[in-house]
Design an enzyme around this catalytic site. Structure first.
Site, short mmCIF file in Angstrom:
data_model
loop_
_atom_site.label_atom_id
_atom_site.label_comp_id
_atom_site.label_asym_id
_atom_site.label_seq_id
_atom_site.Cartn_x
_atom_site.Cartn_y
_atom_site.Cartn_z
CG ASN A 39 31.04 -38.89 -11.38
OD1 ASN A 39 30.02 -38.62 -12.01
ND2 ASN A 39 31.57 -38.08 -10.49
CG ASP A 40 35.62 -40.84 -12.61
OD1 ASP A 40 35.81 -41.53 -11.60
OD2 ASP A 40 35.65 -39.61 -12.59
CG ASP A 96 27.17 -33.77 -7.07
OD1 ASP A 96 26.00 -33.69 -6.66
OD2 ASP A 96 27.61 -33.14 -8.05
CG LEU A 145 35.47 -29.72 -16.31
CD1 LEU A 145 35.39 -29.36 -17.79
CD2 LEU A 145 34.25 -29.17 -15.57
CB ALA A 169 33.66 -35.60 -11.91
#
Length: 223
Positions: free
Chosen positions: A78-79, A7, A123, A120
């Protein structure tokens, strides 16, 4: 684009190729992933499906983060994370939404996550799991020194601004910003990062009929 790795490799490829508008197929060489869904054992059958056109493409929302007075302009699948730099001291963060002050956090950091990134770092920090094709923004504090600090979910049209606030005795705060866990840029007291939904999307090739819920169920088993 065929991406060999896990990932993390696919996240980097999505950022590197964001302006090419080319779908990505992840070949997972590590553990079960949420993005790189094809494993080594099914590689050749996956390529047969790809050549036959037997696949779907999922569009995933991305984030754009910038600071006008620093060289901080990039996208993330993602972030975007602002966190303390080196020192064990917590940092004072001010959170603004659409130009309006919302809250202050004394914390190790703040995570601004897409639905894809909800499984990711978000969480791990206690944030919610979001269906990855949704379009919204999740803000989650990291180890906040407050009893009422919870994740907040915003609409995809909202604009998030995070400011490195001043410490007591006017000491300088030091933090870093990272896009998908990479390309860290140092920040100091007074710096502001503006985060919003990116115009671009990441296009992920889906060959498997395995749903997000099934993958999530397997991950929650600890397999």
């Amino acid at each position: 684009i065929i991406v060999l790795g896990g990932d993390g490799t696919l996240l980097q490829a999505a950022r590197d190729m964001v302006h090419k508008d080319i779908p990505l197929l992840g070949i997972n060489l590590g553990h079960l992933g949420f993005l790189a869904e094809v494993d080594q054992q099914s590689l050749y059958s996956a390529l047969d499906k790809l050549m036959a056109g037997d696949y779907e493409i999922e569009e995933r929302m991305m984030l754009y983060g910038s600071a006008a007075y620093r060289n901080v302009r990039d996208v993330a699948l993602n972030d975007i994370v602002m966190t303390r730099s080196g020192s064990m001291k917590i940092v004072h963060f001010n959170l603004y939404v659409n130009g309006e002050f919302l809250n202050s956090y004394d914390a190790d950091g703040l995570i601004v996550s897409t639905p894809t990134g909800s499984t990711a770092y978000n969480l791990s920090a206690g944030g919610p799991i979001v269906e990855p094709t949704a379009s919204l923004i999740v803000v989650t504090p990291i180890c906040s020194h407050a009893l009422n600090s919870r994740s907040i979910v915003f609409a995809d049209k909202d604009e998030i601004v995070i400011e490195i606030g001043a410490k007591r005795e006017n000491q300088i705060e030091e933090a870093v910003i990272a896009y998908d866990g990479a390309d860290e840029v140092p920040l100091h007291t007074g710096d502001r990062i503006r985060i919003k939904k990116a115009w671009e999307t990441a296009k992920i090739v889906k060959l498997s009929k395995v749903s997000f819920l099934e993958t999530l169920r397997e991950k929650m088993k600890g397999n």
